[in-house]
Design a protein around this motif. Structure first.
Motif, PDB file in Angstrom:
ATOM      1  N   GLY A 131       5.832 -15.142  17.181  1.00  0.00           N
ATOM      2  CA  GLY A 131       6.438 -14.414  18.179  1.00  0.00           C
ATOM      3  C   GLY A 131       5.402 -13.576  18.921  1.00  0.00           C
ATOM      4  N   SER A 132       5.844 -12.622  19.896  1.00  0.00           N
ATOM      5  CA  SER A 132       4.945 -11.775  20.525  1.00  0.00           C
ATOM      6  C   SER A 132       5.380 -10.362  20.623  1.00  0.00           C
ATOM      7  N   VAL A 133       3.977  -9.915  20.670  1.00  0.00           N
ATOM      8  CA  VAL A 133       4.251  -8.210  21.003  1.00  0.00           C
ATOM      9  C   VAL A 133       3.876  -7.914  22.349  1.00  0.00           C
ATOM     10  N   TYR A 134       4.650  -7.271  23.034  1.00  0.00           N
ATOM     11  CA  TYR A 134       4.506  -7.016  24.400  1.00  0.00           C
ATOM     12  C   TYR A 134       4.470  -5.355  24.705  1.00  0.00           C
ATOM     13  N   GLY A 135       3.618  -4.990  25.540  1.00  0.00           N
ATOM     14  CA  GLY A 135       3.514  -3.736  26.077  1.00  0.00           C
ATOM     15  C   GLY A 135       4.607  -3.773  27.237  1.00  0.00           C
ATOM     16  N   ARG A 136       4.978  -2.480  27.815  1.00  0.00           N
ATOM     17  CA  ARG A 136       6.230  -2.423  28.811  1.00  0.00           C
ATOM     18  C   ARG A 136       5.847  -3.516  29.980  1.00  0.00           C
ATOM     19  N   ARG A 137       4.612  -3.080  30.450  1.00  0.00           N
ATOM     20  CA  ARG A 137       4.250  -3.619  31.645  1.00  0.00           C
ATOM     21  C   ARG A 137       4.080  -5.460  31.755  1.00  0.00           C
ATOM     22  N   MET A 138       3.530  -5.884  30.683  1.00  0.00           N
ATOM     23  CA  MET A 138       3.422  -7.228  30.535  1.00  0.00           C
ATOM     24  C   MET A 138       4.736  -7.806  30.267  1.00  0.00           C
ATOM     25  N   TYR A 139       5.593  -7.038  29.388  1.00  0.00           N
ATOM     26  CA  TYR A 139       7.144  -7.468  29.381  1.00  0.00           C
ATOM     27  C   TYR A 139       7.707  -7.750  30.445  1.00  0.00           C
ATOM     28  N   GLU A 140       7.650  -6.647  31.591  1.00  0.00           N
ATOM     29  CA  GLU A 140       8.246  -6.750  32.907  1.00  0.00           C
ATOM     30  C   GLU A 140       7.941  -7.878  33.729  1.00  0.00           C
ATOM     31  N   VAL A 141       6.689  -8.020  33.322  1.00  0.00           N
ATOM     32  CA  VAL A 141       6.147  -9.366  34.093  1.00  0.00           C
ATOM     33  C   VAL A 141       6.631 -10.623  33.598  1.00  0.00           C
ATOM     34  N   MET A 142       6.858 -10.778  32.357  1.00  0.00           N
ATOM     35  CA  MET A 142       7.214 -12.041  31.646  1.00  0.00           C
ATOM     36  C   MET A 142       8.587 -12.073  31.883  1.00  0.00           C
ATOM     37  N   ARG A 143       9.366 -11.213  31.974  1.00  0.00           N
ATOM     38  CA  ARG A 143      11.159 -11.284  32.257  1.00  0.00           C
ATOM     39  C   ARG A 143      11.601 -12.156  33.358  1.00  0.00           C
ATOM     40  N   TYR A 144      10.401 -12.395  34.094  1.00  0.00           N
ATOM     41  CA  TYR A 144      10.750 -13.449  35.095  1.00  0.00           C
ATOM     42  C   TYR A 144      11.183 -14.968  34.479  1.00  0.00           C
ATOM     43  N   TRP A 145      10.925 -15.296  33.534  1.00  0.00           N
ATOM     44  CA  TRP A 145      11.375 -16.319  32.647  1.00  0.00           C
ATOM     45  C   TRP A 145      12.506 -16.366  31.930  1.00  0.00           C
ATOM     46  N   ASP A 146      13.307 -15.288  31.999  1.00  0.00           N
ATOM     47  CA  ASP A 146      14.372 -15.238  31.543  1.00  0.00           C
ATOM     48  C   ASP A 146      15.649 -15.835  32.123  1.00  0.00           C
ATOM     49  N   GLU A 147      15.486 -16.007  33.387  1.00  0.00           N
ATOM     50  CA  GLU A 147      16.404 -16.561  34.233  1.00  0.00           C
ATOM     51  C   GLU A 147      15.720 -17.876  35.093  1.00  0.00           C
ATOM     52  N   ASP A 148      16.454 -19.045  35.026  1.00  0.00           N
ATOM     53  CA  ASP A 148      16.083 -20.164  35.709  1.00  0.00           C
ATOM     54  C   ASP A 148      16.004 -20.231  37.248  1.00  0.00           C
ATOM     55  N   GLN A 149      14.971 -20.540  37.705  1.00  0.00           N
ATOM     56  CA  GLN A 149      14.855 -20.567  39.199  1.00  0.00           C
ATOM     57  C   GLN A 149      15.029 -22.016  39.604  1.00  0.00           C
ATOM     58  N   PRO A 150      15.780 -22.099  40.817  1.00  0.00           N
ATOM     59  CA  PRO A 150      15.795 -23.564  41.395  1.00  0.00           C
ATOM     60  C   PRO A 150      14.421 -24.210  41.759  1.00  0.00           C
ATOM     61  N   GLU A 151      13.497 -23.460  42.250  1.00  0.00           N
ATOM     62  CA  GLU A 151      12.117 -24.097  42.611  1.00  0.00           C
ATOM     63  C   GLU A 151      11.189 -24.432  41.390  1.00  0.00           C
ATOM     64  N   TRP A 152      11.748 -24.231  40.119  1.00  0.00           N
ATOM     65  CA  TRP A 152      10.696 -24.311  39.147  1.00  0.00           C
ATOM     66  C   TRP A 152      10.698 -26.183  38.689  1.00  0.00           C
ATOM     67  N   SER A 153       9.565 -26.139  38.262  1.00  0.00           N
ATOM     68  CA  SER A 153       9.109 -27.573  37.963  1.00  0.00           C
ATOM     69  C   SER A 153       9.619 -27.911  36.569  1.00  0.00           C
ATOM     70  N   ALA A 154       9.516 -29.042  35.954  1.00  0.00           N
ATOM     71  CA  ALA A 154       9.842 -29.513  34.668  1.00  0.00           C
ATOM     72  C   ALA A 154       9.125 -28.478  33.631  1.00  0.00           C
ATOM     73  N   GLU A 155       7.689 -28.487  33.871  1.00  0.00           N
ATOM     74  CA  GLU A 155       6.881 -27.472  33.173  1.00  0.00           C
ATOM     75  C   GLU A 155       7.435 -26.120  32.758  1.00  0.00           C
ATOM     76  N   ASP A 156       7.597 -25.525  34.393  1.00  0.00           N
ATOM     77  CA  ASP A 156       8.091 -24.191  34.435  1.00  0.00           C
ATOM     78  C   ASP A 156       9.523 -24.137  33.359  1.00  0.00           C
ATOM     79  N   ARG A 157      10.206 -24.861  33.655  1.00  0.00           N
ATOM     80  CA  ARG A 157      11.316 -24.908  32.855  1.00  0.00           C
ATOM     81  C   ARG A 157      11.232 -24.941  30.953  1.00  0.00           C
ATOM     82  N   ASP A 158      10.064 -26.018  30.841  1.00  0.00           N
ATOM     83  CA  ASP A 158       9.607 -26.017  29.335  1.00  0.00           C
ATOM     84  C   ASP A 158       8.901 -24.599  28.909  1.00  0.00           C
TER      85      ASP A 158
END
Length: 176
Positions: free
Chosen positions: A40-67
């Protein structure tokens, strides 16, 4: 007992900034496998907010982004924050008795737990909880930004080095 590992991409002059440089395909694949393999991972607030980007699929993502997104979403996350009131899926907010909560994770879990965020890493290092530092150096000089070490650098001993991809080298240090 779990091992806490603080690792991030870093410029040659010691700064972390996900918007200034990105991993090449080989290093990104390394990060995907890394995320798949941690407890698992332990996040500080700011880094967690940056990483929340990965919560929702984006149409421009590559196969690696989806992985990466799939791996990130599936891993348990603990978010250390006194200002957040809620966190996203597969995440637990840690806001009270942070030291006891983090020590409890270390004691009851096995495997590696990523520490994400320089300030959080500094706080956990002050408590003697960071077992390993992994600096993924890129051939970029920023001259400013958020430093990898948010406070005085703890005494460290080089444990390993490895080239990953075309331009990155990982240096692994343990507390001396």
């Amino acid at each position: 007992m779990a091992k806490f590992v603080f690792g991030m991409n870093v410029s040659l002059d010691g700064y972390v900034d996900h918007q200034e440089f990105a991993p090449d395909p080989a290093l990104f694949r390394h990060w995907i496998e890394r995320v798949r393999g941690v407890t698992g991972s332990v996040y500080g607030r700011r880094m967690y907010e940056v990483m929340r980007y990965w919560d929702e699929d984006q149409p421009e993502w590559s196969a690696e982004d989806r992985d990466f997104a799939t791996a990130w979403r599936s891993q348990p996350k603990w978010v250390v924050s006194r200002s957040l009131t809620s966190v996203g899926p597969n995440a637990t907010l840690v806001s009270d008795d942070i030291e006891a909560e983090i020590k409890g994770l270390k004691a009851r879990l096995v495997g590696e737990i990523d520490v994400s965020g320089p300030e959080l890493a500094r706080s956990l290092a002050d408590l003697g909880l960071v077992d390993e530092y992994r600096l993924y150096f890129h051939p970029v000089v920023l001259g400013r930004g958020k430093p990898f070490f948010a406070g005085p650098r703890p005494p460290l001993r080089l444990a390993a080095s490895e080239r990953i991809g075309e331009d990155a080298i990982r240096l692994t240090y343990v507390p001396a």
